[in-house]
Structure formats: C-alpha cells, structure tokens
Design an enzyme around this catalytic site. Structure first.
Site, PDB file in Angstrom:
ATOM      1  NE  ARG A  11     102.510  54.953 -68.121  1.00  0.00           N
ATOM      2  CZ  ARG A  11     101.266  55.368 -67.330  1.00  0.00           C
ATOM      3  NH1 ARG A  11     100.366  54.712 -67.224  1.00  0.00           N
ATOM      4  NH2 ARG A  11     101.311  56.187 -66.451  1.00  0.00           N
ATOM      5  CG  ASP A  12      98.138  58.274 -67.983  1.00  0.00           C
ATOM      6  OD1 ASP A  12      97.332  57.358 -68.183  1.00  0.00           O
ATOM      7  OD2 ASP A  12      98.223  58.889 -67.048  1.00  0.00           O
ATOM      8  CG  HIS A 205      98.791  61.311 -62.447  1.00  0.00           C
ATOM      9  ND1 HIS A 205      99.565  61.086 -63.390  1.00  0.00           N
ATOM     10  CD2 HIS A 205      97.837  60.831 -63.067  1.00  0.00           C
ATOM     11  CE1 HIS A 205      99.071  60.404 -64.523  1.00  0.00           C
ATOM     12  NE2 HIS A 205      98.050  60.244 -64.249  1.00  0.00           N
ATOM     13  CG  HIS A 207      92.992  61.669 -64.665  1.00  0.00           C
ATOM     14  ND1 HIS A 207      92.668  60.336 -64.713  1.00  0.00           N
ATOM     15  CD2 HIS A 207      94.552  61.703 -64.657  1.00  0.00           C
ATOM     16  CE1 HIS A 207      93.837  59.586 -65.201  1.00  0.00           C
ATOM     17  NE2 HIS A 207      95.038  60.513 -65.093  1.00  0.00           N
ATOM     18  CB  CYS A 238      91.435  56.194 -65.334  1.00  0.00           C
ATOM     19  SG  CYS A 238      90.970  54.737 -64.753  1.00  0.00           S
ATOM     20  CG  ASN A 248      96.502  61.619 -68.608  1.00  0.00           C
ATOM     21  OD1 ASN A 248      96.672  61.498 -67.383  1.00  0.00           O
ATOM     22  ND2 ASN A 248      96.508  60.745 -69.490  1.00  0.00           N
TER      23      ASN A 248
END
Length: 287
Positions: A11-12, A205, A207, A238, A248
């Site tokens: 999804r990300d 999470h 990045h 993002c 990511n």
C-alpha cells in the site's frame, strides 16, 4: 515460530503512483506477497478516494484475494472513525493502521486534523477495533523529526508513547516519515522505550536512502526492535520527503540482514524472489 516480524507494505509502495493500477494487477501482486511468509501485509487503505485515489479499490482487491494458503495477516490503513468502521466489517482484516503524527503540520496535511482531534479519533478507532475483534497499529509519524520546524526531541516521542500507552495502544510503530532518523536516535528511542513499556510491541517503519539502510536496521535491531516494515526495492515512501532517493526500507535488505543474523523470519526465499520479480514488473509498468 518467527522471532523477527517483517511487515510488507505494498500500500505504501503504490499509494503515491499517479497512474491508476488496475485492480487485477494489485491482486496479482499482493497474491504473490501472500505466498512469501511475511507476518503482515499492509495491503490497502480505507481513506477518501479524493485523498488517495490509488487505494479506492481496496475492498474490491480484498474480495479477489485467495487467503486460503497464507499465514500472513492483513493490515489496512485508516484515517478516521468511518474508515475504521468500514475496515472492521471485513473479517479478513486483522489490523487497523492509524498514522498519528507528533508534528502538528504533518497531521494537518495528512488527515486535516489537529493532534488534539486526532487523539479523539484514535480513541474512537480503538473502541471500534475492540468491538470488532481487531487490533490497532498506531504509527508515530514524524517520530524521528520533521521538515516543518515543529518541535522534536526524544523526550517528546517518550511523552506521546506514554499517552498512547495509557489509551490502550498495544502496537506502536515509530515512523521515520522523511528519512531523517539517525542510528543514535533510533538506538536511543528503542532501547529506552522497549524496556519501559513491555506491554507494547514496538515496530520500526524506517525510510532510507540507499547508503543508510544497514545502519538504521542495525541500530533498531541492536536496541531490541523485532518488528520491521519494508517495501520490496524500497518503492514508495513519503511524498513529503525532499530527497527523491528517500524511499521505504527495501524488504530485501531486511531479509539479507536477518538471514545473516540467523534470525527466523518465516520467509521463503523462493517465494520472495518470485514476489521481487513481480514488483519489478508492476512498478516498472506503473511509476
């Protein structure tokens, strides 16, 4: 039994892509991921189609997935109480993911709510989850700093962790939303928070730019974190990040790191390779 949980986040990876990815292509990709052995797959979101058009077919995608051969759990992102209620209607979804930003600016940009309003929303989401036998994964967005000049330090992260713990959050993922985390901050936060809140499962999470992945994973792992989010080949990340190389955390880097550590992740190397190839095809066609 796995000792390290890897959460794959298609999804990300997909949500920022402007061209609409056909539902059948999403289904085929997520189906490949379901064979790998990931603990959880962050597969879609129930948010406004205006806000994230790419995810408007999440319910259709879910309806077409064959979940009979997988042990992976499904997570859907939600931004408000209505989204939580919608997601909670699907028995196949176990986790409701809620991005809670400790940067006022980012919370407004992300959910059009102030932090105070978001706390009320989170309380309602926890109640919806409780009634429907779901679990909430709260993401502490901008957990390692922000580009807006909002106040940030490790004490602020600690204060928010305390508040969310008192509300009943049991899974808390510290999110490095713009890739600003340093090994020192990662290490400090996890090594202090994990022992202090034994009732909370902490996740990372993160990045990263291509050169920094190892030091970030290593800092979190050495500090006791055993739950890591990734996206194959680092796709996504993002849209607010200033550096186009900040994506990511690449799942293949997580897999290689934990393989070297001889940690059990439940991941099948053959199925992972197949999913990796599917990712190349999908993201090569739509980017």
């Amino acid at each position: 039994m796995e000792t390290v949980k890897i959460i794959e986040c298609p999804r990300d990876a997909m949500q920022g892509i402007k061209t609409f990815i056909p539902t059948k292509s999403k289904v085929a990709y997520i189906q490949a991921l379901l064979r790998v052995g990931f603990n959880t797959i962050d597969f879609g979101s129930f948010v406004s189609a205006k806000a994230i058009p790419q995810m408007q077919d999440t319910a259709e995608v879910l309806g077409q997935l064959d979940l009979s051969q997988t042990n992976s759990k499904l997570l859907a992102i939600i931004a408000n109480t209505q989204g939580a209620k919608t997601a909670a209607e699907f028995s196949a979804i176990q986790y409701l993911g809620f991005p809670f930003s400790i940067s006022e600016n980012f919370q407004m940009r992300n959910t059009h709510k102030t932090i105070a309003e978001s706390l009320l929303t989170l309380q309602e989401i926890l109640e919806v989850a409780d009634k429907n036998n779901k679990e909430v994964v709260a993401y502490l967005s901008m957990g390692f700093g922000n580009p807006y000049g909002d106040p940030w330090n490790t004490d602020i992260v600690g204060e928010w962790t305390e508040k969310l713990s008192c509300m009943g959050v049991k899974i808390l993922s510290l999110s490095d939303t713009v890739g600003s985390s340093t090994p020192d901050d990662i290490s400090y936060l996890f090594s202090n928070l994990i022992p202090k809140y034994p009732q909370i499962e902490f996740g990372a999470h993160l990045h990263t730019t291509p050169a920094k992945w190892f030091e970030k994973i290593d800092a979190a792992y050495q500090a006791g974190c055993r739950r890591f989010d990734g996206a194959i080949q680092g796709f996504g990340g993002c849209p607010m990040a200033t550096d186009h190389l900040t994506g990511n955390m690449p799942t293949e880097k997580l897999v290689s790191y934990f393989t070297a550590k001889k940690e059990n992740t439940n991941i099948s190397p053959m199925s992972f390779e197949s999913a990796y190839n599917e990712a190349s095809k999908l993201f090569g066609a739509f980017h």
